[in-house]
Scaffold this motif. Sequence first.
Motif, PDB file in Angstrom:
ATOM      1  N   ASP A  12       0.826  -1.211   0.000  1.00 55.77           N
ATOM      2  CA  ASP A  12       0.000   0.000   0.000  1.00 55.77           C
ATOM      3  C   ASP A  12       0.857   1.258   0.000  1.00 55.77           C
ATOM      4  O   ASP A  12       0.511   2.259  -0.630  1.00 55.77           O
ATOM      5  N   VAL A  13       2.004   1.221   0.701  1.00 54.23           N
ATOM      6  CA  VAL A  13       2.913   2.372   0.704  1.00 54.23           C
ATOM      7  C   VAL A  13       3.458   2.594  -0.707  1.00 54.23           C
ATOM      8  O   VAL A  13       3.411   3.701  -1.243  1.00 54.23           O
ATOM      9  N   PHE A  14       3.964   1.534  -1.315  1.00 50.59           N
ATOM     10  CA  PHE A  14       4.554   1.664  -2.653  1.00 50.59           C
ATOM     11  C   PHE A  14       3.519   2.061  -3.703  1.00 50.59           C
ATOM     12  O   PHE A  14       3.840   2.726  -4.678  1.00 50.59           O
ATOM     13  N   ALA A  15       2.264   1.674  -3.503  1.00 53.60           N
ATOM     14  CA  ALA A  15       1.199   2.034  -4.449  1.00 53.60           C
ATOM     15  C   ALA A  15       0.670   3.452  -4.218  1.00 53.60           C
ATOM     16  O   ALA A  15      -0.165   3.935  -4.965  1.00 53.60           O
ATOM     17  N   GLY A  16       1.153   4.103  -3.152  1.00 53.80           N
ATOM     18  CA  GLY A  16       0.705   5.456  -2.848  1.00 53.80           C
ATOM     19  C   GLY A  16      -0.574   5.506  -2.036  1.00 53.80           C
ATOM     20  O   GLY A  16      -1.140   6.580  -1.833  1.00 53.80           O
ATOM     21  N   ASN A  17      -1.031   4.355  -1.559  1.00 54.51           N
ATOM     22  CA  ASN A  17      -2.271   4.309  -0.776  1.00 54.51           C
ATOM     23  C   ASN A  17      -2.077   4.734   0.674  1.00 54.51           C
ATOM     24  O   ASN A  17      -3.039   5.110   1.334  1.00 54.51           O
ATOM     25  N   CYS A  18      -0.857   4.631   1.181  1.00 59.25           N
ATOM     26  CA  CYS A  18      -0.576   4.985   2.574  1.00 59.25           C
ATOM     27  C   CYS A  18       0.683   5.852   2.636  1.00 59.25           C
ATOM     28  O   CYS A  18       1.750   5.432   2.190  1.00 59.25           O
ATOM     29  N   SER A  19       0.532   7.054   3.177  1.00 54.85           N
ATOM     30  CA  SER A  19       1.669   7.937   3.440  1.00 54.85           C
ATOM     31  C   SER A  19       1.355   8.712   4.709  1.00 54.85           C
ATOM     32  O   SER A  19       0.218   8.706   5.185  1.00 54.85           O
ATOM     33  N   THR A  20       2.343   9.392   5.242  1.00 53.17           N
ATOM     34  CA  THR A  20       2.116  10.125   6.482  1.00 53.17           C
ATOM     35  C   THR A  20       1.172  11.307   6.307  1.00 53.17           C
ATOM     36  O   THR A  20       0.691  11.862   7.280  1.00 53.17           O
ATOM     37  N   SER A  21       0.877  11.688   5.059  1.00 49.92           N
ATOM     38  CA  SER A  21      -0.052  12.795   4.825  1.00 49.92           C
ATOM     39  C   SER A  21      -1.516  12.352   4.865  1.00 49.92           C
ATOM     40  O   SER A  21      -2.413  13.191   4.856  1.00 49.92           O
ATOM     41  N   HIS A  22      -1.763  11.057   4.926  1.00 49.08           N
ATOM     42  CA  HIS A  22      -3.132  10.543   4.974  1.00 49.08           C
ATOM     43  C   HIS A  22      -3.676  10.522   6.400  1.00 49.08           C
ATOM     44  O   HIS A  22      -2.927  10.687   7.365  1.00 49.08           O
ATOM     45  N   SER A  23      -4.972  10.293   6.532  1.00 49.05           N
ATOM     46  CA  SER A  23      -5.624  10.196   7.842  1.00 49.05           C
ATOM     47  C   SER A  23      -5.595   8.756   8.326  1.00 49.05           C
ATOM     48  O   SER A  23      -5.857   7.832   7.558  1.00 49.05           O
ATOM     49  N   TYR A  24      -5.289   8.595   9.619  1.00 52.33           N
ATOM     50  CA  TYR A  24      -5.230   7.264  10.230  1.00 52.33           C
ATOM     51  C   TYR A  24      -6.043   7.243  11.507  1.00 52.33           C
ATOM     52  O   TYR A  24      -6.278   8.280  12.127  1.00 52.33           O
ATOM     53  N   LYS A  25      -6.467   6.045  11.878  1.00 60.37           N
ATOM     54  CA  LYS A  25      -7.168   5.850  13.144  1.00 60.37           C
ATOM     55  C   LYS A  25      -6.619   4.618  13.851  1.00 60.37           C
ATOM     56  O   LYS A  25      -6.031   3.735  13.229  1.00 60.37           O
ATOM     57  N   ARG A  43      -9.937  -2.840   6.868  1.00 59.07           N
ATOM     58  CA  ARG A  43     -10.608  -2.778   8.179  1.00 59.07           C
ATOM     59  C   ARG A  43     -11.797  -3.730   8.241  1.00 59.07           C
ATOM     60  O   ARG A  43     -12.122  -4.257   9.305  1.00 59.07           O
ATOM     61  N   SER A  44     -12.418  -4.015   7.109  1.00 60.53           N
ATOM     62  CA  SER A  44     -13.553  -4.952   7.090  1.00 60.53           C
ATOM     63  C   SER A  44     -13.138  -6.376   7.480  1.00 60.53           C
ATOM     64  O   SER A  44     -13.986  -7.189   7.826  1.00 60.53           O
ATOM     65  N   ASP A  45     -11.834  -6.674   7.459  1.00 60.03           N
ATOM     66  CA  ASP A  45     -11.334  -7.981   7.892  1.00 60.03           C
ATOM     67  C   ASP A  45     -11.214  -8.087   9.411  1.00 60.03           C
ATOM     68  O   ASP A  45     -11.021  -9.172   9.943  1.00 60.03           O
ATOM     69  N   VAL A  46     -11.295  -6.956  10.096  1.00 57.88           N
ATOM     70  CA  VAL A  46     -11.109  -6.917  11.554  1.00 57.88           C
ATOM     71  C   VAL A  46     -12.448  -7.161  12.244  1.00 57.88           C
ATOM     72  O   VAL A  46     -13.455  -6.553  11.892  1.00 57.88           O
ATOM     73  N   ILE A  95      -5.667  -1.733  16.556  1.00 54.36           N
ATOM     74  CA  ILE A  95      -5.483  -1.846  15.115  1.00 54.36           C
ATOM     75  C   ILE A  95      -5.299  -0.447  14.539  1.00 54.36           C
ATOM     76  O   ILE A  95      -6.118   0.434  14.790  1.00 54.36           O
ATOM     77  N   VAL A  96      -4.248  -0.249  13.770  1.00 52.91           N
ATOM     78  CA  VAL A  96      -4.005   1.034  13.105  1.00 52.91           C
ATOM     79  C   VAL A  96      -4.338   0.856  11.631  1.00 52.91           C
ATOM     80  O   VAL A  96      -3.936  -0.131  11.010  1.00 52.91           O
ATOM     81  N   TYR A  97      -5.099   1.809  11.091  1.00 55.95           N
ATOM     82  CA  TYR A  97      -5.506   1.724   9.692  1.00 55.95           C
ATOM     83  C   TYR A  97      -5.638   3.106   9.071  1.00 55.95           C
ATOM     84  O   TYR A  97      -5.787   4.104   9.786  1.00 55.95           O
ATOM     85  N   SER A 104     -15.655   0.385   5.392  1.00 51.61           N
ATOM     86  CA  SER A 104     -14.508  -0.264   6.041  1.00 51.61           C
ATOM     87  C   SER A 104     -13.714  -1.113   5.052  1.00 51.61           C
ATOM     88  O   SER A 104     -12.531  -1.366   5.259  1.00 51.61           O
ATOM     89  N   SER A 105     -14.345  -1.518   3.957  1.00 56.09           N
ATOM     90  CA  SER A 105     -13.661  -2.324   2.944  1.00 56.09           C
ATOM     91  C   SER A 105     -12.645  -1.502   2.138  1.00 56.09           C
ATOM     92  O   SER A 105     -11.872  -2.059   1.356  1.00 56.09           O
ATOM     93  N   ALA A 106     -12.609  -0.179   2.347  1.00 54.18           N
ATOM     94  CA  ALA A 106     -11.651   0.685   1.654  1.00 54.18           C
ATOM     95  C   ALA A 106     -10.472   1.080   2.547  1.00 54.18           C
ATOM     96  O   ALA A 106      -9.475   1.588   2.058  1.00 54.18           O
ATOM     97  N   ASP A 107     -10.578   0.849   3.857  1.00 55.31           N
ATOM     98  CA  ASP A 107      -9.555   1.296   4.808  1.00 55.31           C
ATOM     99  C   ASP A 107      -8.407   0.295   4.909  1.00 55.31           C
ATOM    100  O   ASP A 107      -8.590  -0.837   5.363  1.00 55.31           O
TER     101      ASP A 107
END
Length: 141
Positions: A12-25, A43-46, A95-97, A104-107
Motif C-alpha cells: 500500500d505504501v509503494f502504491a501510494g495508498n498509505c503515506s504520512t499525509s493521509h488520515s489514520y485511526k 478494516r472490514s477484515d477486523v 489496530i491502526v488503519y 470499512s472495505s476501503a480502509d
Amino acid sequence: MASVVYSSFLADVFAGNCSTSHSYKAMLVTSAYAENRATHTKRSDVTNEVSGTGYTAGGAAITLSASLNTSTHRLTLTIPTTTWASSTITARKMIVYRARNGASSADELVCCIDNGTDVITSSATMTWNASTWEIPLPAPI
C-alpha cells in the motif's frame, strides 16, 4: 504478544495508498480478534471491535510519523500514544488503519499491536503507549 505489521502495508505504501499525509485511526478490539498478517488487508477484515463509554466505533484519529535511515536501510514508523478519556472498556489489541471515512472495505490496515493481556478501564483514561516499528528495506537486486 504477537504484534504485527500487516503484509499488505508495504504494498500500500509503494502504491501510494498509505503515506504520512493521509488520515489514520486506531481502533480497539478484544482478545477474540485473531489477526492474520497475510490475509487481513482492510478494516472490514477486523472483527470484535470493543464498545463502551468513551469509545467511538472506528477508533480515535492518530498521526503516524515515518523516517528513513539510509545507513541501516530501515524505515521507522512511529504510532503515537493514544488515549480514550473517561472510558469504560476492555481491549486487548489496537489496530491502526488508514481512515478513508467511508466503507470499512476501503480502509487499509497498517498494524495490530497486541498488549498481551486485556486492558480494562472503568470511568478512567485508557492509554496505549507509543509504538515504534523498524521495517527493513529490501536489498537492491
